[in-house]
Structure formats: structure tokens, C-alpha cells
Enzyme design. Structure first.
Site, PDB file in Angstrom:
ATOM      1  N   GLY A  17      -6.322  -2.478 -14.108  1.00 35.12           N
ATOM      2  CA  GLY A  17      -6.755  -1.803 -15.205  1.00 35.12           C
ATOM      3  C   GLY A  17      -7.776  -2.711 -16.075  1.00 35.12           C
ATOM      4  O   GLY A  17      -8.101  -2.478 -17.188  1.00 35.12           O
ATOM      5  N   CYS A  68       0.820  -0.987  -0.086  1.00 31.01           N
ATOM      6  CA  CYS A  68      -0.028  -0.301  -0.033  1.00 31.01           C
ATOM      7  C   CYS A  68       0.877   1.190   0.063  1.00 31.01           C
ATOM      8  O   CYS A  68       1.648   1.437   0.936  1.00 31.01           O
ATOM      9  CB  CYS A  68      -0.914   0.007   1.246  1.00 31.01           C
ATOM     10  SG  CYS A  68      -1.901   1.454   1.193  1.00 31.01           S
TER      11      CYS A  68
HETATM   12  C1  LIG Z   1      -9.888   3.305  -3.986  1.00 32.58           C
HETATM   13  C2  LIG Z   1      -9.183   2.435  -3.989  1.00 32.58           C
HETATM   14  C3  LIG Z   1      -8.761   1.697  -2.921  1.00 32.58           C
HETATM   15  C4  LIG Z   1      -7.891   0.452  -2.672  1.00 32.58           C
HETATM   16  N1  LIG Z   1      -7.414  -0.042  -1.475  1.00 32.58           N
HETATM   17  C5  LIG Z   1      -6.884  -1.019  -1.401  1.00 32.58           C
HETATM   18  C6  LIG Z   1      -6.600  -1.720  -0.077  1.00 32.58           C
HETATM   19  O1  LIG Z   1      -7.322  -1.477   0.906  1.00 32.58           O
HETATM   20  N2  LIG Z   1      -5.810  -2.779  -0.211  1.00 32.58           N
HETATM   21  C7  LIG Z   1      -4.978  -3.304  -1.245  1.00 32.58           C
HETATM   22  O2  LIG Z   1      -4.389  -4.096  -1.127  1.00 32.58           O
HETATM   23  N3  LIG Z   1      -5.456  -2.655  -2.492  1.00 32.58           N
HETATM   24  C8  LIG Z   1      -6.280  -1.716  -2.633  1.00 32.58           C
HETATM   25  N4  LIG Z   1      -6.354  -0.788  -3.719  1.00 32.58           N
HETATM   26  C9  LIG Z   1      -5.710  -1.573  -5.013  1.00 32.58           C
HETATM   27  C10 LIG Z   1      -6.860  -2.308  -5.736  1.00 32.58           C
HETATM   28  O3  LIG Z   1      -6.965  -3.594  -5.124  1.00 32.58           O
HETATM   29  C11 LIG Z   1      -5.816  -2.730  -6.981  1.00 32.58           C
HETATM   30  O4  LIG Z   1      -4.732  -3.609  -6.833  1.00 32.58           O
HETATM   31  C12 LIG Z   1      -5.338  -1.664  -8.084  1.00 32.58           C
HETATM   32  O5  LIG Z   1      -6.534  -0.642  -7.817  1.00 32.58           O
HETATM   33  C13 LIG Z   1      -5.250  -1.880  -9.434  1.00 32.58           C
HETATM   34  O6  LIG Z   1      -6.638  -2.662  -9.970  1.00 32.58           O
HETATM   35  P1  LIG Z   1      -7.369  -1.683 -10.874  1.00 32.58           P
HETATM   36  O7  LIG Z   1      -6.780  -1.046 -11.941  1.00 32.58           O
HETATM   37  O8  LIG Z   1      -8.534  -2.535 -11.226  1.00 32.58           O
HETATM   38  O9  LIG Z   1      -8.107  -0.777  -9.927  1.00 32.58           O
HETATM   39  C14 LIG Z   1      -7.205   0.000  -3.925  1.00 32.58           C
HETATM   40  C15 LIG Z   1      -7.585   0.627  -5.202  1.00 32.58           C
HETATM   41  C16 LIG Z   1      -8.264   1.891  -5.044  1.00 32.58           C
HETATM   42  C17 LIG Z   1      -8.504   2.359  -6.591  1.00 32.58           C
END
Ligand SMILES: Cc1cc2nc3c(=O)[nH]c(=O)nc-3n(C[C@H](O)[C@H](O)[C@H](O)COP(=O)(O)O)c2cc1C
Ligand SMILES: Cc1cc2nc3c(=O)[nH]c(=O)nc-3n(C[C@H](O)[C@H](O)[C@H](O)COP(=O)(O)OP(=O)(O)OC[C@H]3O[C@@H](n4cnc5c(N)ncnc54)[C@H](O)[C@@H]3O)c2cc1C
Ligand SMILES: Cc1cc2nc3c(=O)[nH]c(=O)nc-3n(C[C@H](O)[C@H](O)[C@H](O)COP(=O)(O)OP(=O)(O)OC[C@H]3O[C@@H](n4cnc5c(N)ncnc54)[C@H](O)[C@@H]3O)c2cc1C
Ligand SMILES: Cc1cc2nc3c(=O)[nH]c(=O)nc-3n(C[C@H](O)[C@H](O)[C@H](O)COP(=O)(O)O)c2cc1C
Ligand code: FES
Ligand code: FES
Lengths: 253, 313, 313, 253
Positions: free
Chosen positions: C245, C130
């Protein structure tokens, strides 16, 4: 090359997934057969790369060009959905052309495959204007993909060949070359790489020009995305600037 | 009158906008379409010792708000560049920044020294961050010790010509690399190069690029570039040429606020070949709109308590 | 019939699509809009030992084909999650994967062991990546030794519950971290988390997010995710939950070809709250179109000579 | 919340950079005053986050809602360019509402600022339906920003105040509150944070409701983007789900 906003004035489907689109601009008279337009698709960053499409026809009177494209992915999909009356941001007159004016010839053989057919139409028209006799061999996958047969027939003999034999000859362009033994001074070919390889091998030593494709970045010779090795083994050519038209035998296919 | 001129590492630029390396060839093509004297500077395509053909095609692919490229440092070799490419650019007043590439420290030194010796080049950009070649390139840019060594060796042969080191974003801690090359004598930094990416072509089920991976550029990476510049700006004092996804004068201002002293525009040239002069034309109004009367006033202003830029020059 | 079911680290999923951690809360909200039994699994929001308020607002910003977030691991604490949040999700058959966060190895161990003890959670996802918290988080994910240590310690308290380690893309060599956590006993990997980015608000001349930096997600980062999964797939044998993505069934296939065994969808939920069931519905046709009769057939097929996936389960 | 494609049936500029847009859908009757729509802008990935806009009016007969927004950035710029007849992808009826039905009241004081004015209009109409007497104080930057004065006047007394005094009172909403000493049972306020702080301080201890804004992700309570600390010092509220309407004094402004 000039950068121009062009208006879509006509649009129609002429074969399976194949769209003919007429674009109107202000300065089009310099465009020569074999050249392409590099079209911006969408707005903002929806497509970061322009799409290269050959110029299939030019009407100096109406200040229009015609392009014919096959819908194969997101870019061409969006392009086909552009409505009549809207404008497109194009780089007009990119690349080299078939040297119609510079050549001494009486009989031309045009060999096109699929979406390689469009640039040959403008070429055929310009050749006829010079009094050159034009014979065309146009290869398509299947009957439903065939387009512009009438248009080519109006300019000379035209042989259609399909991979599955559903229309015209059965086989590929070489089938027709073999059977018909068409006499020519120069051949001009455009189509998929496999076809160009086969044609070049078959017609080796004969004078001619081929036009080739590659994924492009800039479209004007600055980024080295679209290179092809030169036959001499050392050099290379940029398809967007040194091509897309090359003398047969100049580049490695 | 909004003052656009600024200076980086002793180089005076009439404005802070220049095309990025690899996206502008050696200037000839764009020179057909507009007057290159409009540009703040020109960064030319990478030079290696010998001619390189580069990678197989396809070399580019489109991605969401970005693109991948794996050109593989194709260039005619430093000698041919000096003899056949630079004379054209010398006919302009615009400063030329030459991008120096290599596979070994010796090659970097050779290329840099050849270029530094010509009067044609006003600065060098040491490309230790190209992700698209098997040897050299990016590994020099991801290890602070290697980065420092190559910088030091190259700096020795640069004479008066300022040396910018182009950093790779494919690292855990970019500030660490930045500090290492600053300590090794770099006169400035260029950042960022592309992020390594891949796209798979579903019909063939293979990576679309012949090289499999390529460098991601364009607006998609802008937030990463801004963050890295902001971070590095707080830890080094040498000037930064910022790049990564710039397409507008507003973007230029964002990079200046983050701490860039000048900017380069890459991918956007492909979408709009006239983008550099358009940005330069729009820049005064944008600066004015947000309360600046000069480029220099904006540099580093995105930092708390105002970032104090200490020029070495 | 196209077979969507697959298994990762002993967990059977009816399909490979699950919402990503932090983008789906604890399921309650989306549960109002569609039947969560449609999902392959659900990864819930990060849990820490005590309740965390997270960062100041603004916490999100839009970027080109992406977004930045700096939530800062806001959550009610592991005890409250177990007692107040999990019972709702347990009313579904869908496996629950709990995301474990912390600032110290002790905290990670505490949270993991508390979650592993409940019958409610079918797997753990160790969030060592994170970028939005000052302490812990990403530093565990950028150093192979720290990553290995925390994995090993947490693994000891997991009992039968499989442990996925979520990797950070903000590293020079992600395969190195992947190998380290595999060696330390991880049952699987989740990748990728967000890339650290920033955007500056021009009117205020300050970083837009209160936290200054945030994590970049969305289609903009997809090429980076695909590349990293492809790279890691060649060096480890444990299963990978791929993310970064994804917005469509075609994207899912791209991730499977790169070597992911299942996928998670994050940012796309904000654009379309129904995106997960839509992707699941479209997946069979997309698999079929490209010549696959099952999810398992597609996994790793983007690799030369076909990637040999050696299941441990 | 329901996800619906809604058709733009009307669009007009009602003040400087301020657009009133009417959207027609199929199910709108459940929408209550204070709720917002979360609107998708553009297509593809041109905007990855939806934009929250308050519901300014509902017409159950026509199945339409009205939104009023100020063009302040790219999203609202694109929204204003959506042409009549096209459809928008909206999440309809997000968030909490002013509890019109649940309250016992005879006199309501509505205090709005800038783009905080729109939701108060629907509220005023619903209050009037219940027979409540409505007085409004609407603050704007300048004369050119004023909108809906007539509409509010039709529902009760309405005081306009501008920062620069170019129209109505000179000052801010508190200027009017101080001078007029308007009696009320409940106050309802929506506007910029600064105004809400000032109003809450001035009317401390009086029963009322405020509506607040924050940059949003999901808009439905799942992502924790839009939190605001609760007054009790420990908890927090999600503006998109627990809000945007809160009882005065519940959250830290
Ligand atoms: C608003 C938001 C909150 C997130 N919170 C967490 C979290 O609490 N723990 C975690 O491991 N990843 C968290 N992520 C990361 C996502 O789980 C993911 O790994 C990342 O967004 C990439 O995927 P995506 O492009 O489909 O969003 C968060 C992402 C977003 C956008
Ligand atoms: C000089 C030249 C002339 C062309 N003339 C025509 C023509 O007249 N009619 C026609 O239908 N097609 C023509 N093409 C091919 C056409 O450019 C592609 O079919 C089109 O770009 C595909 O875009 P897409 O977004 O639909 O497909 P996608 O596969 O989704 O495209 C993604 C990316 O790949 C590029 N791309 C894909 N295929 C090709 C290709 N074969 N050549 C170059 N780039 C490609 C696109 O430009 C884009 O950057 C020509 C290509 C070149 C280089
Ligand atoms: C519950 C609620 C109700 C609202 N009602 C109205 C209304 O009725 N009329 C109106 O004109 N505006 C209203 N707003 C503000 C409106 O959402 C923003 O003005 C709008 O999103 C700006 O988008 P942009 O792309 O034009 O601006 P940009 O600044 O370019 O937006 C970039 C990003 O910031 C977000 N953003 C910017 N300002 C705000 C803000 N004040 N609140 C929330 N997100 C913001 C956008 O959603 C977007 O993600 C409301 C906001 C909320 C939270
Ligand atoms: C096609 C292409 C070729 C590039 N070639 C080089 C190069 O030769 N040397 C170099 O240092 N960077 C090269 N780059 C990287 C750019 O100079 C720039 O750092 C990067 O693209 C980010 O900027 P942008 O997002 O504006 O494109 C290249 C980028 C592209 C897209
Ligand atoms: S596309 Fe850039 S050189 Fe050909
Ligand atoms: S916007 Fe996601 S919780 Fe409010």
C-alpha cells in the site's frame, strides 16, 4: 443531533492555517454553545471518519453556523478546499453545551487555547445576551496564530497571551490568571489537554466547565471511541455525548 | 413484491440487515434518530462478566477506505447490560443478538448463560475474535481446538437460544475453524471480525492507537470478507451472518451471493448514521435489478452449480 | 544533505525505494519512461522453471483503495528471463532482485540456483506467498516447517547471493513464520505479499476474476502490512523489505519507523507510472520534516525504547 | 505513451448513456488510430485502476483528442461527471495502432460494434486522408444507442444494423456482410468479443485487423493483467502493449 446538508456560504483565512467557514442549513436554532458538528469530508470512502469541529457562532436569522478550524491534516486540508456554494454533510448539534440558561452568574471567565477558542465565542455571545460580564484569556502559540481578538473585545475584556511573547502577554493562560486575579463566578475553558490540566489545577475548587477533545468514531455515543475516565475512579464519560463540555472536576484529564 | 424476510437458525428476520456488534452500542443512540423496528435484527456491543473500561485512547484511527479500532471491549458488564440496557431494546420487535466476550472459557460460559436466561435476547454471538484485548478473544478464534472447546461449553448453557460464533479473519485457514465450531454445535457463524492492523503517527513516531494495534474494518476489507464467506460456505451448512465493509444494498447482494444468509453493517454507521435503514430501503430494487424476487433466492448464488443451502432449522 | 543510502543484507542501495515484484515486469516498460538508475533496486516478476501462461482473464479487479490480481505467475521461465530479460536491466547500475517461484522445493531450488549463478542478479526473493496458483506458492508460506525447509534448501544453492524470503500475510502468526525462515538461513524478509480476496460481479453473479480469488494489494492493506512488519521486527534481526500500500514518501517513513529497512512499491505504479521516482524525490524532505537526517536513523524508530537493529552484514 | 494532464474542453451525450468528450493537451500529434488513453478517475484512492478508452478522433490543430464512452459502471459514471474546464490525468497514446501508413490498400471495410465504434472513426479519417475508400458497418443494440452515423457517412458508405431492428438493418454486422458482399482489401474491426469472433470466423483468411479489450492494470505492458493467448498455441500477447490492435488470426478470441 440532526443530519443535514449545509451549504458553504463564506470562507476566509483568519490566521495562520486557520479558516473560518460559514455554513447555511435549514434547522439550526436548537444549537447551543459548546456543541460541535461532525462533518463528513470528501465523498465515497475517501474519509471513513467524520471530523468533529466546534460551533463558533450561530446566526438564527441567516440560518447559519460558523466554524473555525486549523488545517492540521488531510481532513482539514480537504475541508478548507471545499468551495463556496458546495454542500457539506454534517451531523449538527452533537454533544453537550455550556449550561448558559441553567446557571446563576454575573461574571464569567473564559479561558481558551488555540483551536479551543472558537466555541468560547458563541458562549461569550450567549452570556452577554443574558447580561453576564465576560472576561476572556486567549492563548496562542505565536502572533500569527491569533484570531478573533476584536470579536472578543467587543464582548468584554480580552487578554491575548502567546507562548513566544510575540503578541500580548508572554507565557500561557495561567500567566494571565496569576497576574490579573480576575474575579468570576464561573470559568469556562477549552483548549489543548495540557492547558486544561494547568487551568484545572490552578482553579481547583472553583466552579467552572471545561470542554475536551478526543479522536472520535460515531460522534453520537455508540462506539466508545472517545471515552475519558470519570473522577470517581470507576465510571467514564463519552466525550461526544456526555461531553465535550463537562463540569470542572468531573473527568480525569 | 420483493420478499426481504429470511430466517437464520430458527430466527425469523423481516430483512437480512442488522448493525454489527460494537458499532451500535445498545441501540439507544440510533434509536433517537430512526425507528429500530426497521432493522432485521440488532447485534449489541460485547458483554463480559464484569464491567470493563477498555483500552486507553486514542482508540480509533482512519485508514484508506477503512478504520482501526481498539476499544478493548468496554462494557458495563453482563448484569448491568441485562438490567439497564436490554429493557430499552425489548420495547422493539426487532430480534436482539447479544455479543458474548470473555478471557476464559468460564467467563464465556457465565456471560452466555446469563444472557440466554433472559427472555430479552433472541440469539448469541460468541466473540472469539476480538483482536483488541490482551487475554482471550482472538486466541480462541485462531486455534480450531480452542474454538471448538469454547463453542461446545457455551452451547451447553444456551438452551433454546441459537449460538452464532464470530470468526476471526486473522487465520491461515478460516474454513478449518468454521468446520470445528460447526462440529462443536454452533448454530451459525458471524464473519468476519476485524483484521489486526497498525498505523504510525509520524510526528510522534509512535503507533497512533494507545493499544498500538487495532482492528481494521470498513470497505478496505470487503474483498477479504467476501472471499472468506465464499470459502466457508462451501464447507459448512449452518447459516452465516456476513459482514466486513458493507455500505450499500449492492454490497448486501454481493454477500448473499457469496453465501451469507444475513448481513451486518459496522463502520458504515459512523459515516452515515442512517445507513442501515437506507440499505434496507434500497435492497428490494437492487434484488429486482439483478433478477431476484427474494433474499432467499440470492443466497449462495455466486457459487458454481448454485450452492445448495441446507438449513438445519 | 539527507542520506538516503542504506544497506540490506550486504547490498548497498542508493535509496530504499524499489518497485515490487510483479508490478514492474522486467523493467523494460518503465525504462522507456524514466531512468531506472534512480531506483534503489528493482524486484523483477516471479520466475518459475518453465514458462507459465498463468490464469485466465479477467485477472484484475478494482476494490476500495485496493485491487485484486490473479496473474498466476505468468513468466517466460527462468532460462528465458536470464537470457532475454536480464541483459537489459544489467545495463543499469541498479541492483536487481529476482523473485523465485515454484510448486515444489525442487523447482524453487532449480530456479534459485540458475539465477544465483548469473552475475546479473544481486539478491533473490523467495516467493513462498503467491495466493494465485493452485500448487505450491502460498502453502509454503503458511506452514513454518515447510517455509523453513524450502528456505534451507534454497539457501544452499545461493552462494554469495543474499536470500530474502517473501512472507504471506494470510497467516495466524506471521512472526512464527519469520522466525522459522530466519533460523533456516534467510538473509532478509520481504513482506507483505497480497491478502486473498474476492469480488463478485453482480450482473453475472460470479466471482469477477476467472481464478475466483485474487491477491488484495494497495493502500487498503497498508495497516496490515505496518502491523506485521512491526510485529516481526521485534522478533527477528534480519533486514526487512517492507511493502503493502505504499504510495508516498510519508508511507515510506511509516514503514521505516515500523522496522522496514527498505521498501517496495507495487500497485501504486499502476495509478502513477512515475510514482517511484516521485517518492524518491520527496523522501529527503519528508525525512527532514520529521527530524531525520538519514534513512538509517529512521529504521525501527516507531518502537518503544527504540528498536535496536542488529545488522548481520 | 506520455503522461499528461488534459483539459476537458467539450462534453455531450450523443446516444443513450454514451458521452463524447474532447480533451486538450500539449502533445498529441503522435497519437495514431487504434491507440487508447488510460485515464485516472477521481483523486486519492477512489479508483486504484485507470480506465482504458479508445481515441475516437485527433485534432492536431486544436491539440485535442476525442473519446466516446458508454457509462457502464462507477468509473465511467464519474468520468461523465467531470466538468468542462477541469483536467484529467491521462496516459496518452497507449498500445498499438492500425497500420494505416504501412498498408497497401484501396478499399477498407470497417466493422464496429457498440463502444468498439469510436476508434474506427479516427481510423476512417486517416484512411480517407490516404485516399482509401471506406465502407463501414456499425452494429448497435437498439436505435437509441446509435451514434456517429453522419460522421461515418461523410467518409463513405455506412450501414447501421441493430439487434432489435429498431434502426437500419435488423440483425448483426454479419447480416450486412452476408447481404452486401462489400469488396475490400483489408477489414478493420472493433467491438465486443462475440462480434469479433463472428466476424473473424466469417472473414477467415481475409487480411484484416481487430482490436480487443480486457480488464487492465498498468496499461503499459508491465503487469500481465491483459493477456490473450496467441494462435500458435504457445505464446501470448499483452493487449495493452502488443495490442489492442492485432492482425486478424494472431490471437485466440
Ligand atoms: C499485478 C500484481 C502482480 C504481482 N506479482 C507478484 C509476483 O510475481 N511475485 C510476488 O512475490 N509478488 C507479486 N505481487 C505482490 C507485490 O509484489 C506486493 O507484495 C503486493 O502487491 C503489496 O504491495 P502493494 O500494495 O504496493 O501493491 C504482485 C502484485 C500485483 C498487484
Ligand atoms: C469536540 C471537538 C471539537 C473540536 N473543535 C475544533 C475546532 O473548533 N476547530 C479545530 O480546528 N479543531 C477542532 N477539533 C479538532 C479537530 O477535530 C481535528 O483537528 C481534526 O479532526 C483533524 O483532522 P485532520 O484530518 O485534518 O487531521 P488528521 O490528524 O489527519 O486526522 C486524522 C484523524 O484523527 C482525528 N483527529 C485528529 N486530531 C483530532 C483531535 N484533536 N480531536 C479529535 N479528533 C482528531 C480526525 O478526526 C481524523 O479521524 C475538535 C475536536 C473535538 C473532539
Ligand atoms: C483498449 C480498450 C479500449 C476501450 N475503449 C473504449 C471506448 O472507446 N469507449 C468505451 O465506452 N469503452 C471502452 N473500453 C471499455 C472501458 O474501458 C470500460 O467500459 C470501462 O473501463 C468501464 O469502467 P467502469 O468503472 O465504468 O465500469 P466497471 O465495470 O465498474 O469497472 C470496473 C473495472 O473493470 C474494468 N473494466 C470494465 N469493463 C471493461 C472492459 N470492457 N475493458 C477493460 N476494462 C474494463 C475497468 O477498467 C475497471 O477497472 C475500452 C477498453 C479497452 C481495454
Ligand atoms: C468501533 C468498533 C467496535 C467493535 N466492537 C466489536 C465488539 O464489541 N464485538 C465484536 O464482535 N465485534 C466488534 N467490532 C467488529 C464489527 O462488529 C465487525 O465485525 C467489523 O467491524 C467488520 O464490519 P464493518 O467493516 O462493517 O465494520 C467492532 C468494530 C468497530 C469498528
Ligand atoms: S465517538 Fe463514538 S462514542 Fe464517542
Ligand atoms: S495492463 Fe498491465 S500488462 Fe496490460
Amino acid at each position: 443531533m440532526i443530519n443535514q446538508m449545509m451549504t458553504v456560504v463564506q470562507k476566509r483565512t483568519i490566521a495562520k492555517d486557520t479558516v473560518e467557514m460559514v455554513l447555511q442549513g435549514s434547522t439550526i436554532s436548537f444549537v447551543e454553545p459548546g456543541q460541535f458538528v461532525h462533518i463528513r469530508i470528501g465523498t465515497g470512502f475517501s474519509h471513513m471518519l467524520r471530523r468533529p469541529i466546534s460551533i463558533a457562532n450561530v446566526d438564527g436569522q441567516e440560518q447559519t453556523i460558523t466554524v473555525i478550524f486549523k488545517v492540521i491534516g488531510q481532513g482539514t486540508e480537504e475541508l478548507q478546499n471545499v468551495s463556496i456554494g458546495s454542500s457539506l454533510d454534517v451531523l449538527l448539534g452533537c454533544g453537550t453545551s455550556y449550561p448558559v440558561q441553567g446557571l446563576e452568574l454575573r461574571r464569567a471567565l473564559l479561558i481558551g487555547g488555540g483551536i479551543g477558542v472558537p466555541p468560547l465565542y458563541y458562549l461569550a455571545k450567549e452570556l452577554r445576551k443574558k447580561g453576564v460580564q465576560v472576561t476572556s484569556i486567549l492563548g496562542f502559540q505565536s502572533k500569527e496564530n491569533v484570531f478573533y481578538e476584536e470579536e472578543f473585545k467587543n464582548l468584554g475584556a480580552c487578554h491575548i497571551v502567546t507562548d513566544d511573547g510575540s503578541y500580548g502577554w508572554h507565557g500561557n493562560v495561567n500567566t494571565v490568571i496569576d497576574s490579573e486575579q480576575i474575579p468570576f463566578d464561573y470559568f469556562f475553558s477549552c483548549g489543548p489537554l495540557g492547558m486544561l490540566r494547568a487551568v484545572s489545577t490552578k482553579l481547583i475548587g472553583q466552579p467552572g466547565y471545561i470542554s475536551i477533545e478526543e479522536r472520535m468514531g460515531c460522534g453520537i455515543g455508540a462506539c466508545y471511541a472517545c471515552v475519558v475516565p470519570a473522577k470517581d475512579g470507576k465510571g467514564f464519560r463519552k466525550i461526544c455525548k456526555d461531553g465535550p463540555v463537562f463540569p470542572a472536576g468531573e473527568v480525569v484529564l | 413484491m420483493i420478499e426481504l424476510s429470511t430466517s437464520i437458525a430458527g430466527l425469523t428476520l423481516k430483512n437480512p440487515v442488522m448493525p454489527a456488534s460494537g458499532c451500535f452500542g445498545f441501540g439507544k443512540e440510533y434509536g433517537q434518530y430512526y425507528d429500530l423496528n426497521q432493522l432485521g435484527a440488532i447485534i449489541i456491543k460485547a458483554a463480559t462478566k464484569d464491567a470493563r473500561y477498555g483500552n486507553q485512547t486514542p482508540r480509533v484511527a482512519e485508514t484508506a477506505s477503512g478504520m482501526l479500532n481498539a476499544i478493548g471491549l468496554q462494557n458495563p458488564g453482563v448484569e448491568a447490560i441485562v438490567e439497564q440496557e436490554l429493557p430499552f431494546l425489548q420495547s422493539y420487535e426487532t430480534p436482539i443478538i447479544a455479543n458474548v466476550a470473555g478471557s476464559t472459557v468460564e467467563e464465556y460460559v457465565y456471560v452466555a448463560s446469563r444472557l440466554a436466561k433472559t427472555k430479552a435476547v433472541q440469539a448469541l454471538e460468541l466473540n472469539i475474535s476480538c483482536p483488541n484485548v490482551k487475554e482471550g478473544g482472538v486466541q480462541f478464534g485462531t486455534d480450531p481446538v480452542l474454538a471448538s472447546n469454547v463453542t461446545e461449553s457455551v452451547k451447553e448453557v444456551c438452551g433454546d437460544v441459537p449460538l452464532f460464533v464470530k470468526l476471526s479473519p486473522n487465520v491461515s485457514d478460516i474454513a478449518e475453524i468454521a468446520k470445528a465450531v460447526e462440529a462443536a454445535g454452533a448454530d451459525g457463524l458471524s464473519m468476519i471480525n476485524t483484521l489486526t492492523g497498525m498505523t504510525i503517527h509520524l510526528p510522534s513516531k509512535k503507533p497512533l492507537l494507545a493499544n498500538k494495534t487495532g482492528g481494521l474494518s470498513g470497505p478496505a476489507i470487503k474483498p477479504i470478507a467476501v472471499r472468506m464467506i465464499y470459502e466457508v460456505r462451501q464447507q459448512v451448512t449452518i447459516p452465516i451472518i456476513g459482514m466486513g465493509g458493507i455500505t450499500s444494498a449492492e454490497d448486501v447482494l454481493e454477500f448473499l451471493l457469496a453465501g451469507a444468509n444475513a448481513v451486518a453493517v459496522g463502520t458504515a454507521n459512523f459515516l452515515d448514521p442512517f445507513v442501515c435503514p437506507k440499505i434496507i430501503e434500497a435492497l428490494p430494487d437492487v434484488l429486482h435489478e439483478f433478477g431476484f424476487e427474494s433474499v432467499d433466492q440470492a443466497i449462495g448464488k455466486g457459487h458454481e452449480r448454485g450452492y445448495e443451502y441446507i438449513s438445519r432449522t
